[in-house]
Write an enzyme that holds these catalytic residues in place. Sequence first.
Site, PDB file in Angstrom:
ATOM      1  CB  VAL A 138      61.679  30.657  62.182  1.00 16.16           C
ATOM      2  CG1 VAL A 138      62.577  30.076  61.098  1.00 16.16           C
ATOM      3  CG2 VAL A 138      62.489  31.015  63.425  1.00 16.16           C
ATOM      4  CD  GLU A 139      57.985  27.321  59.036  1.00 17.71           C
ATOM      5  OE1 GLU A 139      57.645  27.689  57.905  1.00 17.71           O
ATOM      6  OE2 GLU A 139      58.654  26.288  59.236  1.00 17.71           O
ATOM      7  CB  SER A 140      54.720  33.074  58.524  1.00 19.02           C
ATOM      8  OG  SER A 140      54.255  33.048  59.875  1.00 19.02           O
TER       9      SER A 140
END
Length: 514
Positions: free
Chosen positions: A128-130
């Site tokens: 989700v983040e990166s």
Amino acid sequence: MRSVRLLAATVLSLLLAACATAPGPNADTASTSASTSAGQTAAPVVNVDQQPVASLKGPAKDLWARIRQGFSMPDLQSSAVDDRADWYAQRPDAFRRMVDRSNRYLYHIVEELERRNMPTELALLPFVESAFNPQAVSSAKAAGMWQFIPSTGKTYNLKQNVFQDERRDVLASTDAALDYLSKLHDQFGDWQLALAAYNWGEGAVARAIARNQAAGLSTDYVNLNMPAETRMYVPKLQAVKNIIANPERYGVTLPDIPNHPYFVTVTTSRDIDVTLAAKLANLPMDEFKALNPSFNRPVILGASNPQILLPYDNAETFQYNLNTYRGGLSSWTAVTVGNRERVEVLAARLKVDPDTIREINRIPKGMRLKAGSTVVVPRTDGPKESAPDISPELAENATMAVEPDLPDLRRVVVRAGKRDTVTALSRRYGVTVAQIRAWNQLPGEAIPRGHNVVLMLPQARAGSRGGPVRVVRVSAAAGRATTTRVPTAKVAGKPVVKAKPVASASTSAKRKKR
């Protein structure tokens, strides 16, 4: 060291034989490697952290099964979750690329989560983040696969200097992220709220909870008023979890990820070029950088006790080649400028290419170095076996700052005439209205007659005046008026009235009497 011990989960009885000539993992590398003064050996002894793979394998046959076994967060069911899961499933190529990137890092993250008794759903958070890209940088300057902004990175002891940014370091950033998530869970007592705080900020979540409490509303994740990004944050993670839990339902085929370490940690006490390290490991550069994304410059500093990650199949090759290498290890050194300096001037003094300095140190055109900046430059005579390494002081504390490369400015004080306004002076001296107001704290357009007005002008125009304005004082301002505080002067083709400079008000009065 806890990360190193867990990470270094590798290997291989083959490495034991290869390490026979090297000190063990607990040995003092500084005492066994050469000093950083002239005459040091070219190929330092290195350490490879090692541990039999079999002793670290869990009961699961592959890593996906092991991750599923550790799921323990309550599921979130909503249309947003279904929407995100369908979105991923409809883009199988993009999802596969994310999964392919993740296979380098997932084992280490799962090991850390299990050691801390944390839910293994959190191993999926970098999706989700990166998208599991350790080189990712957001518009808010968050970096790495866990997306730390600079301030939070400093809070969790992630080193950020000229040579290294540990927000992108696989080991350090994972430790920091799990520390932060654990702290947030302790604070809010709920993993969904902890995740919201990781995305939005703990203060923002605490205030949202307080508002709901004051209004007599529920304070769980789904009932908080939050930005759209945070509103979708947990649904995105839940969607990835659903796909990993049941890939067949979404038509997704997950590649096998073995349930053993992907990499080992190698340590060297000497500076070494990134390109040479990759070559000695017989590893493509893109793979080397994917495992070692935190190095900001083309040299890895021995003084910083670097942890170089390599696939365990390549560790034996690297160790043998490095310990038998007899050439110079580093073709780079570092210099610190005492005063602000243009790159072209520095390059001419060092007899190196200015474009190389700009490229390696990421200095944009039109910018110059501020005093105290440290830059990496090529060794003019190439790598040498006896060349000294970059000092521990620079390795730890080096900073670099740049400023617009503007002409040196002088502080000019002029006395306003009867009809002078801020706009009139702006046009006459080729500076902006905003600059004049900022330099003089003038709230409006009017200037009282006889009022002394400060202007910051390039030296070529420092004595210029026109109309009824009389120059009262001219003084050098290069040391005081730095470009970080003084906006750029904009002439934009507007004429500057030439006039003879007047040294002072008293001199002007004497001339009138004559």
